[in-house]
Design a protein around this motif. Structure first.
Motif, mmCIF file in Angstrom:
data_model
loop_
_atom_site.group_PDB
_atom_site.id
_atom_site.type_symbol
_atom_site.label_atom_id
_atom_site.label_comp_id
_atom_site.label_asym_id
_atom_site.label_seq_id
_atom_site.Cartn_x
_atom_site.Cartn_y
_atom_site.Cartn_z
ATOM 1 N N HIS A 196 -10.310 -40.509 -36.679
ATOM 2 C CA HIS A 196 -11.613 -41.100 -36.968
ATOM 3 C C HIS A 196 -12.383 -41.360 -35.688
ATOM 4 N N GLY A 197 -13.698 -41.395 -35.824
ATOM 5 C CA GLY A 197 -14.563 -41.583 -34.674
ATOM 6 C C GLY A 197 -14.985 -40.242 -34.113
ATOM 7 N N GLY B 107 -3.698 -46.223 -18.850
ATOM 8 C CA GLY B 107 -3.807 -47.596 -18.378
ATOM 9 C C GLY B 107 -4.573 -48.520 -19.295
ATOM 10 N N THR B 108 -5.328 -47.968 -20.249
ATOM 11 C CA THR B 108 -6.030 -48.835 -21.191
ATOM 12 C C THR B 108 -5.009 -49.462 -22.139
ATOM 13 N N PRO B 109 -5.282 -50.658 -22.650
ATOM 14 C CA PRO B 109 -4.303 -51.326 -23.518
ATOM 15 C C PRO B 109 -3.895 -50.492 -24.731
ATOM 16 N N ASP B 110 -4.849 -49.826 -25.347
ATOM 17 C CA ASP B 110 -4.513 -49.054 -26.543
ATOM 18 C C ASP B 110 -3.713 -47.805 -26.208
ATOM 19 N N ASN C 293 -5.900 -43.408 -31.560
ATOM 20 C CA ASN C 293 -7.044 -43.407 -32.471
ATOM 21 C C ASN C 293 -6.944 -44.543 -33.476
ATOM 22 N N ARG C 294 -5.734 -44.813 -33.954
ATOM 23 C CA ARG C 294 -5.553 -45.921 -34.898
ATOM 24 C C ARG C 294 -5.721 -47.273 -34.192
ATOM 25 N N LEU D 69 0.333 -35.000 -29.511
ATOM 26 C CA LEU D 69 -0.599 -35.139 -30.629
ATOM 27 C C LEU D 69 -0.468 -36.502 -31.304
ATOM 28 N N LEU D 70 0.771 -36.988 -31.429
ATOM 29 C CA LEU D 70 0.963 -38.272 -32.108
ATOM 30 C C LEU D 70 0.526 -39.448 -31.241
ATOM 31 N N ARG D 71 0.544 -39.286 -29.929
ATOM 32 C CA ARG D 71 -0.006 -40.354 -29.087
ATOM 33 C C ARG D 71 -1.530 -40.408 -29.215
#
Length: 885
Positions: free
Chosen positions: A313-314, A171-174, A278-279, A271-273
């Motif tokens: 990252h992060g 539900g988060t925008p990203d 992350n990007r 994995l790609l989601r």
């Protein structure tokens, strides 16, 4: 790389001069193949080749055991002359030879990390993550193994990680954007997997003498009683039905390769989601071109190889922990060895007899408990009790917190290690300042989320090793729309464990303070300071001065007016005026008084904080200032001097230690071939974009570098670091005269090509050293950027392979903003009123000390030296040599 200094620091200084010569033992634990030793046990060679023939039982020892991790024929015990000969030798001299196999393995569990050094946790998480993102190569083992691993073993691991990820972020925008992105590339990924992984798997099966064929999944596996579809995880079947036109009825009519393709694609989608999210959360867009080496493989890596999965990252440790669960092979053997060392002769005999029959020694739950107890250091008796009797121990923890406060620290922690380094420095001196209490207010964005990285650092330590915990209270400021730059998972349990028990309910509401350190912008707070609204938004208006201590309430801002923490807007100006009227003295700690990161104080930091710092510094080294940011003057100076010196320092150390290494020589040759393409990409994608953005009111143009910079008292040439000048002259065969008539853009292009070349040679070395060929396409993607990602962005830099922490230490040296302000505040706490005025004047007027001396004072502060002496250094403008140096 073998590093003598690292061995020295670890207490292994003379390792190279200590070959194994045998010895007398109660227990011999073999968790490695013994290749390289001599197989002649009757006429042994001198050590170390013949050392195994000099392994003897300790006189008087009972219950002698020779333990091998893995069965005969497995990795640690191939059925060759050496291994079978050593086993016979050990039995001949009185040892009982046993194998610890599957019945006594146990799986990694997150709970074990509580007792691990942070570096070990990091390595385990990396290994587990690599197993999750890397598929079993399409030509390895046989089709049955590949099908089982991809539709069951790996599938459930990846699904578990994704489910935890999705639960937090749905539900988060990203997350929504990441899902839409996946839909847009799904068909291409499916085709890539079919063309790369599945096609090669089919070719391998066709060539195998034990070929299974591409039969229907309803058929039985050749040579077995089970059907192919019975192997599939129900989670895998569920996802295939949900993402294709296949139904419960038609599933059994599908062939092996199609189901394998759908399973691998479904795993990859999860994995790609995570990658795309992350990007996006980092302000970048996912790039399908960056994924091609992973999806299709390269010349020397197979499709879906973990080494080609883009680096996330992060703080992704929360995601990584969800894939933890693979077997612990060597620790399982070590656990048995420790139990035998602590057992009686009769108990050891019982253990050995069970191992000889490949029986489980204790239940899986008891094995896990024994491993946890062993890692927790509960001692021999606890280990024996778990193995040979029933025992249950419960550990309770309690945390206390003081609410007495004198210092306020407003921080936007979570984005850079400097934030947490400031908190660590503050904490380490609290015990020496008995009267001091601290309120830490997390501000901007989601404040509770910002506390997570500091909580992670605290939780990496034993409770008794956390300094000043009872003197700090953690509070939340108002929530705003500004997001953190790095992904971090919110976990209230981690906050509670770190002593922030009720953080979500701990809302800051003002208070009475002797010192305020503002290390964050004040966005989200109310401008109404005379009649402030209720809640955290109005808390600035409820601030009052405390005249305790030296009687000089202080307001310290990290950064000058007009910088990030103090924009020239109405809110910040009004607050400063309000504070001054209340009786505070204001001070801005700016660029001329910042201290800098140095490896000298890493020894006095938690390992987790050191890791965060190394990551941050490395990202600054590989990421260039975007071509549309700031102005040409800043871009030229940063690229030809500030960043250049940092990278050159790292590369010089790297090259010197590896100049004779074969992988380094291959990296040098590889770069010479790639350099023309990189130079062209730099000019097209960075320099020309930079030129197009030289449209500000202070347009600098594109003059020759011998000319004066518009509005400055210096030439462009004088901005360049000597290292940059030498590299450009050497690479382009230029004289000083020829260099000075080049334009700003020409020189910036050459500088960026050289700095990029150093970084890509490091990447190429890491690839060659890991047995793969560096990928030029990924390098060009880094240099060129994309429609949404700037060129030379650190997010696009190819992933380094292996342990590069030693190398990352070489790029340490950027300013420590928040930490500098904390150090000044700590010194001012110990000062008299007159000393406060003197030091504030020195800070306002210029640098209180030269850069190197400022950094030395900070090193001493992290070592815990008395603040009074550090204050003296600031007041006198000189650093007194320490007793140790």
């Amino acid at each position: 790389m073998a590093d003598a200094q690292e061995l020295l620091s670890a207490g292994l200084a003379t390792l190279i001069n200590k070959p194994f010569r045998g010895g007398e033992y109660d227990v011999v634990l073999q968790i490695s193949p013994i290749s390289g030793f001599s197989s002649d046990f009757d006429n042994p060679q001198p050590p170390p080749l013949g050392a195994l023939a000099h392994v003897l039982p300790r006189p008087g020892a009972r219950g002698l055991s020779y333990i091998v991790v893995g069965g005969e024929g497995a990795t640690n015990f191939p059925r060759d002359e050496l291994h079978t000969g050593f086993k016979k030798y050990m039995e001949r001299i009185g040892f009982t030879a046993v194998h610890v196999e599957k019945a006594n393995y146990l799986n990694w569990e997150k709970a074990m990390f509580d007792t691990f050094p942070p570096k070990l946790t990091e390595l385990v998480l990396d290994d587990e993550w690599n197993k999750a993102v890397g598929r079993i190569p399409p030509m390895v083992a046989n089709l049955f193994v590949r099908f089982r691993v991809n539709t069951l073993v790996n599938y459930e691991v990846v699904d578990r990680a994704f489910a935890a990820f999705e639960e937090d972020l749905r539900g988060t925008p990203d997350y929504v954007r990441a899902t839409k992105w996946w839909i847009s590339v799904e068909k291409k990924v499916l085709q890539s997997i079919r063309d790369g992984y599945i096609k090669r798997s089919r070719e391998a099966d066709s060539k195998s003498k034990d070929s299974f064929g591409n039969v229907l999944v309803s058929e039985k596996v050749k040579g077995m009683k089970m059907s192919w579809e019975s192997i599939c995880s129900r989670v895998c079947v569920r996802d295939i039905l949900a993402s294709t036109d296949i139904t419960e009825t038609t599933f059994s009519k599908q062939n092996l390769d199609d189901i394998l393709c759908y399973a691998v694609t479904s795993m990859t989608s999860k994995l790609l989601r995570i990658y795309a999210f992350n990007r996006y959360v980092s302000g970048r867009d996912p790039d399908i071109a960056q994924l091609e080496p992973y999806l299709l493989g390269t010349k020397d890596t197979s499709a879906m190889d973990f080494r080609n999965f883009p680096e996330l990252h992060g703080d992704i440790s929360a995601i990584q922990k969800e894939v933890v669960g693979n077997p612990m092979y060597d620790p399982a053997g070590m656990l048995v060895g420790l139990a035998l060392m602590s057992a009686t002769e009769e108990q050891a005999s019982r253990v050995n007899n069970k191992l000889l029959l490949a029986e489980s020694l204790i239940s899986p739950e008891a094995r896990t408990q024994a491993m946890k107890d062993a890692y927790a250091g509960l001692g021999e008796s606890a280990l024996v009790d778990v193995f040979f009797a029933d025992k249950e121990e419960k550990i309770t923890r309690a945390a206390t917190l003081s609410t007495e406060v004198r210092l306020l620290f407003i921080t936007d922690a979570g984005d850079e290690a400097d934030n947490e380094a400031a908190l660590w420095l503050l904490s380490t001196h609290l015990n020496a300042l008995e009267e001091l209490r601290v309120d830490v207010v997390f501000a901007t964005g989601n404040p509770a989320l910002r506390a997570m990285r500091w909580a992670k650092i605290l939780n990496s330590l034993k409770k008794e090793d956390i300094p000043g915990a009872e003197k700090i209270r953690y509070l939340l400021g108002p929530e705003t729309k500004r997001e953190m730059r790095y992904y971090t998972k919110y976990n209230p349990a981690d906050l509670k464990a770190a002593g922030m028990v009720d953080l979500e309910d701990s809302i800051w509401d003002g208070g009475k303070y002797a010192i305020i350190i503002q290390a964050s912008p004040l966005e989200g707070f109310s401008e109404n300071l005379t009649s402030p609204p209720a809640g955290p938004e109005g808390s600035l208006g409820r601030l009052q001065p405390s005249f305790a201590g030296n009687g000089s309430p202080l307001y310290i801002v990290v950064g000058e007016e007009g910088t990030t923490n103090f924009p020239k807007d109405k809110l910040h100006k009004k607050f400063k005026d309000h504070i001054l009227q209340k009786g505070f003295k204001a001070c801005h700690v700016g660029s001329n008084n910042y201290m800098h990161w140095t490896t000298d104080f890493f020894a006095n930091m938690p390992a987790t904080l050191m890791k965060e710092a190394l990551q941050d510094e490395w990202k600054k080294a590989v990421g260039r200032i975007p071509p549309d940011m700031s102005n040409v003057f800043i871009r030229f100076k940063v690229n030809s001097n500030v960043n250049y010196v940092v990278v050159e320092h790292a590369y010089a150390s790297f090259a010197e230690s590896r100049k004779d290494d074969g992988s380094f020589k291959k990296a040098m040759s590889w770069w010479l071939e790639l350099r023309p393409a990189i130079k062209q990409a730099v000019m097209e994608n960075y320099v020309k974009v930079s030129r197009a953005h030289d449209v500000s009111k202070d347009k600098f143009g594109n003059p020759k570098i011998k000319e004066m910079v518009k509005g400055q008292q210096c030439t462009w040439r004088s901005l360049m670091a000597d290292e940059c000048v030498q590299d450009i002259k050497s690479a382009a065969s230029l004289t000083d005269t020829a260099l000075e008539v080049l334009t700003v853009d020409e020189v910036m292009s050459l500088a960026l090509t050289e700095i990029t070349g150093k970084l890509l040679r490091i990447y190429a070395f890491s690839a060659f050293d890991a047995g793969v060929t560096p990928n030029p396409a990924q390098c060009r993607g880094y240099v060129s950027g994309s429609t949404t990602n700037p060129p030379l962005d650190f997010y696009q830099f190819p992933r380094l392979l292996g342990d590069v922490s030693v190398l990352k230490k070489e790029v340490v040296g950027n300013p420590m903003y928040d930490t500098s302000a904390v150090l000044f505040a700590l010194c001012l706490i110990t000062a008299t009123s007159d000393q406060v005025d003197t030091l504030l004047s020195k800070v306002t007027e210029g640098s209180v000390l030269a850069k190197a001396e400022r950094d030395e004072v900070l090193v001493r502060a992290f070592r815990g030296e008395a603040l009074a002496g550090l204050l003296t250094s600031f007041l006198e403008g000189k650093v007194t040599p320490s007793k140790s140096g």
